[in-house]
Motif scaffolding. Structure first.
Motif, PDB file in Angstrom:
ATOM      1  N   ILE A   1       2.136   3.608 -10.887  1.00 28.47           N
ATOM      2  CA  ILE A   1       1.766   2.193 -10.811  1.00 28.47           C
ATOM      3  C   ILE A   1       2.777   1.344 -11.566  1.00 28.47           C
TER       4      ILE A   1
ATOM      5  N   GLU B   1      -4.464  -3.221 -10.981  1.00 25.10           N
ATOM      6  CA  GLU B   1      -4.069  -2.163 -10.045  1.00 25.10           C
ATOM      7  C   GLU B   1      -4.929  -0.906 -10.221  1.00 25.10           C
TER       8      GLU B   1
ATOM      9  N   ARG C   1      -8.166  -1.769  -8.579  1.00 26.27           N
ATOM     10  CA  ARG C   1      -8.020  -1.774  -7.116  1.00 26.27           C
ATOM     11  C   ARG C   1      -7.986  -0.363  -6.542  1.00 26.27           C
ATOM     12  N   ARG C   2      -7.333   0.556  -7.258  1.00 25.03           N
ATOM     13  CA  ARG C   2      -7.225   1.944  -6.786  1.00 25.03           C
ATOM     14  C   ARG C   2      -8.481   2.770  -7.064  1.00 25.03           C
TER      15      ARG C   2
END
Length: 102
Positions: free
Chosen positions: A55, A69, A72-73
């Motif tokens: 990331i 992030e 989101r993942r």
């Protein structure tokens, strides 16, 4: 009222004398649990490091970039939470820094 001498009356190897001469390796209540918790945290960080490096290469390595992030993942936090904040990521990065020193 007089107190008993912890070394024993003659310093003769009695159980009281052995208490005074015992090594400093004092085991406190809860040490086993703390050790297990620390080991779980260490394994979590080591498992997450490749994801963070991936990331970080894409969006940046600051906590402000990594937190959304990770959310989101769908990466779960150590205690099961789903939403990462920059403070959470900062703590994680701090732990990673201390793990690399070891």
């Amino acid at each position: 009222m007089m107190r008993a001498n912890r070394k024993g009356a003659a310093g003769d190897g009695s159980p009281a004398a052995q208490l005074v001469d015992a090594p400093a390796a004092h085991v406190r209540r809860g040490d086993a649990g703390r050790g297990a918790s620390s080991e779980r945290a260490r394994r979590y960080v080591l498992d997450l490091m490749p994801i963070l490096e991936s990331i970080g290469g894409e969006v940046g390595r600051t906590p402000q970039c990594l937190a959304p992030e990770l959310t989101r993942r769908g990466v779960r936090k150590p205690r099961g939470g789903a939403v990462w904040t920059p403070v959470d990521v900062g703590r994680l990065l701090h732990r990673i820094g201390t793990e690399r020193v070891r």
